[in-house]
Design a protein around this motif. Structure first.
Motif, PDB file in Angstrom:
ATOM      1  N   PHE A  86      59.820  81.158  86.182  1.00 47.09           N
ATOM      2  CA  PHE A  86      59.241  82.086  87.145  1.00 47.09           C
ATOM      3  C   PHE A  86      57.718  81.978  87.179  1.00 47.09           C
ATOM      4  N   VAL A  87      57.122  81.774  86.008  1.00 43.43           N
ATOM      5  CA  VAL A  87      55.667  81.645  85.930  1.00 43.43           C
ATOM      6  C   VAL A  87      55.215  80.351  86.599  1.00 43.43           C
ATOM      7  N   ILE A  88      55.950  79.275  86.386  1.00 44.39           N
ATOM      8  CA  ILE A  88      55.538  77.968  86.888  1.00 44.39           C
ATOM      9  C   ILE A  88      55.882  77.779  88.361  1.00 44.39           C
ATOM     10  N   PHE A  89      57.112  78.107  88.738  1.00 43.40           N
ATOM     11  CA  PHE A  89      57.582  77.819  90.096  1.00 43.40           C
ATOM     12  C   PHE A  89      57.556  79.023  91.032  1.00 43.40           C
ATOM     13  N   GLY A  90      57.406  80.219  90.487  1.00 41.73           N
ATOM     14  CA  GLY A  90      57.392  81.415  91.315  1.00 41.73           C
ATOM     15  C   GLY A  90      58.742  82.104  91.323  1.00 41.73           C
ATOM     16  N   GLY A  91      58.720  83.390  91.629  1.00 44.21           N
ATOM     17  CA  GLY A  91      59.932  84.199  91.579  1.00 44.21           C
ATOM     18  C   GLY A  91      60.885  83.983  92.732  1.00 44.21           C
ATOM     19  N   SER A  92      60.407  83.384  93.830  1.00 46.14           N
ATOM     20  CA  SER A  92      61.296  83.198  94.979  1.00 46.14           C
ATOM     21  C   SER A  92      61.877  81.777  95.038  1.00 46.14           C
ATOM     22  N   ASN A  93      61.572  80.964  94.063  1.00 49.73           N
ATOM     23  CA  ASN A  93      62.047  79.590  94.032  1.00 49.73           C
ATOM     24  C   ASN A  93      63.462  79.553  93.469  1.00 49.73           C
ATOM     25  N   LEU A  94      64.381  78.950  94.200  1.00 46.97           N
ATOM     26  CA  LEU A  94      65.776  78.900  93.754  1.00 46.97           C
ATOM     27  C   LEU A  94      65.942  78.108  92.459  1.00 46.97           C
TER      28      LEU A  94
END
Length: 168
Positions: free
Chosen positions: A132-140
């Motif tokens: 979540f930190v690296i790719f973001g919370g909306s990234n599947l």
């Protein structure tokens, strides 16, 4: 006066269940270290492949789309996949860190040390939070990997936790 055999304290025996859990952790985390090492080293080619697949999928959606809600949803899904080589490397490093924590924890639990449990929990948390930190919370990709790591990690945390009474 020499030390007699009865003066030695017998170390508590490791249960078969802890042995099996630790061996599974050694295998899983060891394989994780290897695969994440390969991922780190091949990040550029992986990012290029993801980019090409993403472009092709977007072109297919454009060709077949009638600008309805379904095509917009498909476009949104396709655009959440893929990552830069830099983010792939960051993800691989964080996953390797999680695997190292889990391996160290399993080694300590193999020796019946409670501190190993807490290291294992820390490794599991790193594996859950870092995408979540690296790719973001909306990234599947981050959601999927966190769910998988969280599910397996939670099972092992509970199973190790049940056996804390045998550790010192």
């Amino acid at each position: 006066m020499p030390i007699q055999p009865q003066d030695y304290q017998q170390a508590p025996a490791r249960s078969a269940f802890i042995t099996v859990l630790c061996i599974l952790t050694f295998i899983g985390s060891g394989l994780g270290l290897l695969t994440e090492g390969v991922k780190y080293l091949t990040a550029d080619s992986q990012a290029a492949v993801m980019s090409k697949v993403k472009e092709k999928a977007n072109a297919d959606i454009e060709r077949k789309a009638k600008s309805d809600d379904g095509s917009e949803f498909a476009r949104m899904i396709v655009n959440t996949f893929g990552a830069s080589a830099q983010n792939i490397r960051k993800g691989a490093l964080s996953n390797m860190a999680a695997a190292v924590f889990c391996l160290m924890g399993a080694f300590l639990m193999w020796n019946l040390r409670k501190t190993g449990f807490y290291l294992y929990v820390a490794g599991t948390l790193v594996g859950i939070v870092s995408p979540f930190v690296i790719f973001g919370g909306s990234n599947l990709m981050s959601i999927g990997s966190s769910v998988i790591v969280g599910f397996i990690g939670l099972i092992f945390v509970v199973l190790y936790g049940i056996n804390l009474k045998y550790m010192r």
